[in-house]
Design an enzyme around this catalytic site. Structure first.
Site, PDB file in Angstrom:
ATOM      1  N   CYS A 181      -7.336  -0.899   1.820  1.00 20.03           N
ATOM      2  CA  CYS A 181      -6.277  -1.385   2.707  1.00 20.03           C
ATOM      3  C   CYS A 181      -6.869  -1.536   4.105  1.00 20.03           C
ATOM      4  CB  CYS A 181      -5.122  -0.403   2.705  1.00 20.03           C
ATOM      5  SG  CYS A 181      -3.861  -0.799   3.928  1.00 20.03           S
TER       6      CYS A 181
ATOM      7  N   CYS B  52      -9.358  -5.836  -8.828  1.00 23.27           N
ATOM      8  CA  CYS B  52      -9.043  -4.852  -9.862  1.00 23.27           C
ATOM      9  C   CYS B  52      -8.540  -3.606  -9.130  1.00 23.27           C
ATOM     10  CB  CYS B  52     -10.302  -4.568 -10.673  1.00 23.27           C
ATOM     11  SG  CYS B  52     -10.021  -3.449 -12.040  1.00 23.27           S
TER      12      CYS B  52
ATOM     13  N   CYS C 261      -4.801   1.122   6.702  1.00 24.72           N
ATOM     14  CA  CYS C 261      -4.973   2.586   6.657  1.00 24.72           C
ATOM     15  C   CYS C 261      -6.309   3.007   6.035  1.00 24.72           C
ATOM     16  CB  CYS C 261      -3.807   3.243   5.917  1.00 24.72           C
ATOM     17  SG  CYS C 261      -3.831   3.005   4.129  1.00 24.72           S
TER      18      CYS C 261
ATOM     19  N   CYS D 171       0.502   3.165   3.594  1.00 29.89           N
ATOM     20  CA  CYS D 171       1.043   2.712   4.889  1.00 29.89           C
ATOM     21  C   CYS D 171       2.086   1.616   4.762  1.00 29.89           C
ATOM     22  CB  CYS D 171      -0.095   2.227   5.772  1.00 29.89           C
ATOM     23  SG  CYS D 171      -0.868   0.706   5.186  1.00 29.89           S
TER      24      CYS D 171
ATOM     25  N   CYS E 296       0.849  -1.193   0.000  1.00 34.67           N
ATOM     26  CA  CYS E 296       0.000   0.000   0.000  1.00 34.67           C
ATOM     27  C   CYS E 296       0.889   1.249   0.000  1.00 34.67           C
ATOM     28  CB  CYS E 296      -0.870  -0.035   1.250  1.00 34.67           C
ATOM     29  SG  CYS E 296      -1.834   1.466   1.516  1.00 34.67           S
TER      30      CYS E 296
HETATM   31 ZN   LIG Z   1      -2.591   1.108   3.672  1.00 33.35          ZN
END
Ligand SMILES: [Zn+2]
Length: 151
Positions: A114, A137, A117, A68, A65
């Site tokens: 995510c 996706c 975060c 984070c 991510c």
């Molecule tokens: Zn994240």
């Protein structure tokens, strides 16, 4: 392995417990992310198909991510979905992603974010290849590829 029924259950009842939680104000996110990353992660925008970093990239490695640095996907689950966005069949761990029903833009979809975060990543669809049958996706702007060094 997660299947569509698991994704629906997570979205409908409760998401898997995240390994940790990161919470920031929108102003903090705006200061840390590029404008394009901010639009995707914090404003649920979708980047243009094909004109994005990882659409055609199949190098082995891991995707994290950009909000984070939590690991989200392993490149070995990435496949060519002809959608114009990076597509994966599984998250790297069962609790890496959180799911929610998304009825924006006159569509019924499952949003993938995510789990640490809360950054928007993309959507999950029930049209992926066997054996999982699901397709994540994902916007390239929300993830960052890293090579895994052999030990
Ligand atoms: Zn994240």
């Amino acid at each position: 392995m997660l299947r569509w029924v698991d994704v629906l259950k997570f979205a409908k009842y409760s998401n898997p417990e995240p390994p940790r939680l990161i919470e920031k104000t929108e102003a903090e996110w705006q200061a840390e992310l590029t404008p394009a990353q901010f639009r995707v992660l914090r404003q649920q925008h979708t980047e243009p198909p094909y004109r994005n970093a990882y659409c055609r990239s199949y190098e082995p490695g891991l995707y994290a991510c950009v909000g984070c640095s939590s690991l989200l996907f392993d490149a070995h689950t990435k496949y060519h979905a002809i959608s114009g966005w990076p597509s994966f069949t599984q998250p790297i761990t069962k609790n890496a992603i959180k799911y929610a029903f998304d009825e924006s833009n006159y569509m019924q979809r499952i949003e993938a974010s995510c789990n640490v975060c809360g950054g928007h990543l993309g959507h999950v669809f029930p049209d992926g290849p066997a054996p999982s049958g699901i397709r994540y996706c994902i916007n390239s702007e929300s993830i960052s590829w890293q090579r895994v060094m052999p030990f």
